[in-house]
Design an enzyme around this catalytic site. Structure first.
Site: not given
Length: 413
Positions: A196-198
């Site tokens: 999700g961050d990436l």
């Protein structure tokens, strides 16, 4: 973008100052990015911009710096005795670091001058935080009408839960990804990287590039927003339309594709291989190679095979049972059936194919010395085939490594 012929970005050497490196080549050479982000989503977006040649000035908290400087183990001891977190090294190459207390008059004054000179500002504070620091979007636009602002949040900047703090694993669960990942419906699993961050970093960088392109036509910047929630929902792909169109609720089912068969991991004599038959021709090639009947009951079409997936798995694993993985992969390759092994990360980084794609880069860290980092996934070529991909990369910075040089540059006026 800011005129790359101007030389006001080159900071002079001053007492205790670290000079800026020479302007890096790349499609974004001459672009200045102020990176206020921390952890992974925003720093990944900033690193993507830096890989493309932008000058990325990372603003960090004095004393502690980015959260990921303390995320470990693993830590690696530097020549100065301080431990370096490999997590921080993963998402901050090609950046400069300046430490600013944004709650202080000095910190806000320096940030104000940075904003005036920047093309892009990136932040991933909780919604409203930047406003309380005195840098609301309208004030940023007053300081620099051409500024593009990227804001990344956990669940969106508005809506009934827009103020929620966002961490990757929480978002993976809330955005449905964990329900699709695991050995079965009762075994939800997170993806092995903070996806999700990436993804939000990738979508954020993509949005910034679009806004910079539009700025060439309008002369004005704008605010780009994305979130962990949006980035994960944005890659639901066919799993999303299973619900929105067919009203099926997808669930985890291990290492086999929900809509294609055979497509997944199959055991053999000494381990497992992966096989992907994405069309009927490939299915028939597979059957021919291993003396199977492609017209067997329940296996003639992809739809039938999906409905009888467990039987397909049993038939193939019986055919593969006595074959070592290397021999099995060789036969699959000879038959033209897409296949592969499951590699460890050590095997991936030692693989000649990985290295041939520029996916490892060498940098000289101020305290660790020469180290290798995972490299950028993009390559560039001129029409005549000459590769123009930037190959020189700077190490992730020490905390405030470029602080004196940044301040000297701003004082030049």
């Amino acid at each position: 973008m800011t005129d790359p012929t101007q030389d006001h970005r080159d900071a002079p050497e001053g007492a205790g100052a670290t000079a800026y490196p020479q302007e890096r080549p790349g499609p974004l050479s001459g672009t200045v990015v102020i990176d206020l982000t921390r952890a992974l989503a925003g720093p990944h977006a900033g690193m993507m911009m830096a890989d493309l040649g932008a000058r990325v000035i990372k603003v960090e908290t004095p004393g502690t710096g980015d959260d990921t400087r303390s995320w470990g183990p693993p830590f690696v001891p530097g020549s100065d005795g301080a431990d370096v977190a490999t997590y921080f090294l993963s998402c901050n190459r090609n950046k400069e670091s300046v430490a600013l207390d944004l709650k202080s008059d000095d910190g806000r004054a320096v940030l104000t001058e940075l904003v005036r000179r920047a093309d892009v500002l990136m932040e991933n504070f909780r919604p409203g935080t930047l406003d309380r620091l005195g840098f609301a979007p309208d004030h940023l636009a007053e300081l620099n009408p051409r500024l593009v602002v990227l804001s990344i949040s956990g669940f969106g900047h508005d809506g009934p839960e827009g103020g929620r703090a966002g961490y990757d694993q929480i978002a993976q669960g809330e955005a449905g990804l964990m329900s699709l990942t695991g050995s079965g419906p009762d075994d939800p699993q997170r993806v092995g990287v903070p996806i999700g961050d990436l993804l939000s970093g990738m979508y954020g960088a993509y949005g910034v590039l679009a806004a910079l392109l539009e700025r060439e036509r309008t002369g004005r910047g704008q605010v780009v927003r994305t979130s962990l929630l949006a980035s994960i929902v944005g890659v639901h792909a066919f799993q999303g339309t299973r619900w929105t169109v067919a009203h099926e609720v997808p669930a985890a089912q291990g290492n086999h594709h929900p809509s294609i068969a055979p497509y997944g991991l199959f055991h053999c004599a000494d381990g497992a291989v992966q096989v992907a038959c994405g069309n009927e021709s490939l299915w028939r090639r597979l059957c021919t190679e291993f003396d199977l009947d492609p017209e067997a009951e329940g296996m003639r079409t992809n739809g039938e095979r999906v409905a009888n997936r467990q039987r397909v798995i049993e038939v193939l694993e019986e055919a593969f049972a006595d074959l070592p993985g290397e021999e099995l992969l060789a036969r699959l390759a000879a038959a033209g059936v897409p296949s592969g092994r499951v590699r460890t990360l050590q095997e991936v980084y030692e693989w000649d194919q990985t290295r041939s794609q520029g996916l490892l880069v060498d940098v000289d860290h101020p305290t660790l010395g020469p180290v290798q980092l995972p490299g950028p996934p993009l390559r560039f070529f001129a029409p005549d085939g000459t590769e123009t991909t930037p190959t020189e990369h700077a190490s992730p910075p020490l905390l405030d490594e470029h602080g004196p040089a940044v301040r000297a540059w701003l004082q030049e006026g």
